[in-house]
Scaffold this motif. Structure first.
Motif, short mmCIF file in Angstrom:
data_model
loop_
_atom_site.label_atom_id
_atom_site.label_comp_id
_atom_site.label_asym_id
_atom_site.label_seq_id
_atom_site.Cartn_x
_atom_site.Cartn_y
_atom_site.Cartn_z
N ALA A 9 -60.48 50.96 -86.58
CA ALA A 9 -61.13 50.13 -85.57
C ALA A 9 -62.19 49.23 -86.21
N LYS A 10 -62.92 49.75 -87.20
CA LYS A 10 -63.90 48.93 -87.90
C LYS A 10 -63.21 47.75 -88.60
N ARG A 11 -62.08 48.03 -89.22
CA ARG A 11 -61.36 46.97 -89.94
C ARG A 11 -60.79 45.94 -88.97
N TRP A 12 -60.21 46.43 -87.87
CA TRP A 12 -59.66 45.49 -86.89
C TRP A 12 -60.74 44.58 -86.34
N GLU A 13 -61.90 45.17 -86.03
CA GLU A 13 -63.00 44.37 -85.48
C GLU A 13 -63.46 43.33 -86.51
N ALA A 14 -63.54 43.74 -87.77
CA ALA A 14 -63.98 42.80 -88.81
C ALA A 14 -63.02 41.62 -88.92
N TRP A 15 -61.72 41.90 -88.87
CA TRP A 15 -60.74 40.81 -88.93
C TRP A 15 -60.89 39.88 -87.73
N MET A 45 -56.41 58.40 -73.82
CA MET A 45 -57.12 57.16 -73.56
C MET A 45 -57.30 56.36 -74.84
N ARG A 46 -57.52 57.02 -75.94
CA ARG A 46 -57.69 56.31 -77.21
C ARG A 46 -56.37 55.70 -77.67
N LEU A 47 -55.26 56.43 -77.44
CA LEU A 47 -53.95 55.86 -77.74
C LEU A 47 -53.67 54.65 -76.86
N LYS A 48 -54.06 54.75 -75.60
CA LYS A 48 -53.88 53.64 -74.68
C LYS A 48 -54.67 52.41 -75.13
N SER A 49 -55.86 52.63 -75.68
CA SER A 49 -56.67 51.52 -76.16
C SER A 49 -56.00 50.80 -77.33
N VAL A 50 -55.34 51.56 -78.20
CA VAL A 50 -54.62 50.94 -79.31
C VAL A 50 -53.47 50.09 -78.78
N ALA A 51 -52.73 50.63 -77.81
CA ALA A 51 -51.61 49.88 -77.23
C ALA A 51 -52.09 48.63 -76.51
N THR A 52 -53.23 48.72 -75.83
CA THR A 52 -53.80 47.56 -75.13
C THR A 52 -54.20 46.48 -76.11
N LEU A 53 -54.83 46.88 -77.22
CA LEU A 53 -55.22 45.92 -78.25
C LEU A 53 -53.98 45.24 -78.83
N GLU A 54 -52.95 46.03 -79.08
CA GLU A 54 -51.70 45.47 -79.62
C GLU A 54 -51.14 44.38 -78.70
N VAL A 66 -53.57 41.33 -88.16
CA VAL A 66 -54.18 42.44 -87.42
C VAL A 66 -53.14 43.08 -86.50
N LEU A 67 -52.36 42.25 -85.82
CA LEU A 67 -51.34 42.75 -84.91
C LEU A 67 -50.36 43.66 -85.63
N LEU A 68 -49.90 43.26 -86.80
CA LEU A 68 -48.95 44.07 -87.55
C LEU A 68 -49.55 45.41 -87.95
N ASP A 69 -50.84 45.39 -88.34
CA ASP A 69 -51.51 46.63 -88.74
C ASP A 69 -51.68 47.57 -87.54
#
Length: 244
Positions: A9-15, A45-54, A66-69
């Protein structure tokens, strides 16, 4: 992998921040609560957050890396979770088979005991020489009705007790819910769940020592409960003995 999610999550936010400010509509559409949704809360809920971000990343071609990661991580963590749930189901089945075998053994030993009474009715003390009595005299732990009932969310984990655990500490744990729960003692409340985590079936009570629950880390301080089911878990945990 949920510990890895915190780092991801830190890396995704930085990108994302390389393209959008943290107060921009674009950033807020991707991470409305920053990294919080990935770092805490039930597993589902945390898994759902990953799917929502995707899904949200699909609207921003500049963030395709970022999307691919995110896609790869979601695939990996869902596969790991499915595998872990399979292990738990297999463990449940093995526990049922073990209980059936225990009952069969009890019947067989009762039959042997009857035969020994027939042979040594006038010398019953001699019968004890055929058994290791300490194994026959063990009494399972009983639920403490005065202990508070605590809960752990579905597909989640939480800290039960924080203290210095030593070998002279005994814990009585009762699972008063409808699904199995896992317990372990560690020195880091964010530690990975052990592969050999101690599972306690629904409506079961047991007494444990540090060696029974430890994940092998030094200076253990946290008793953790893990619920990998889709239903809330309920349990009691009581410190029942401590040598002075």
């Amino acid at each position: 992998m949920f510990k890895e999610l915190t780092r991801k999550a830190k890396r995704w936010e930085a990108w994302i921040l390389t393209e959008f400010d943290d107060d921009s509509p674009e950033y807020l559409s991707l991470m409305p609560n920053g990294r919080a949704d990935f770092n805490k809360g039930p597993y589902e809920m945390r898994l759902k957050s990953v799917a929502t971000l995707e899904t949200a990343l699909g609207a921003y071609p500049k963030l395709n890396t970022v999307l691919l990661d995110v896609q790869q991580f979601r695939t990996d963590i869902e596969a790991a979770r499915t595998t872990q749930q399979g292990f738990e189901q297999n463990d449940k089945q093995l526990r049922q088979e073990l209980e059936h075998a225990r009952l069969d053994l009890a019947v067989a030993m009762h039959r042997v005991f009857g035969g020994l009474i027939q042979l040594y009715a006038h010398d019953t003390a001699h019968i004890e020489t055929f058994f290791d009595m300490r194994y026959l005299q063990f009494t399972a732990a009983k639920r403490d009705p005065k202990a508070p009932v605590r809960t752990v969310s579905a597909n989640s984990r939480s800290k039960v007790i924080e203290r210095d655990f030593t070998n002279d500490v005994t814990l009585q744990i009762s699972n008063v819910g409808n699904n199995s729960l896992g317990f372990f003692i560690t020195n880091d409340e964010n530690a990975a769940t052990p592969n050999d985590i101690t599972l306690l079936d629904a409506q079961e009570s047991q007494s444990y020592t540090l060696s029974d629950l430890s994940d092998g880390t030094a200076n253990p301080r946290f008793l953790m409960v893990v619920n990998m089911n889709d239903e809330i878990g309920r349990y009691q945990a009581v410190l029942i003995e401590e040598s002075k």
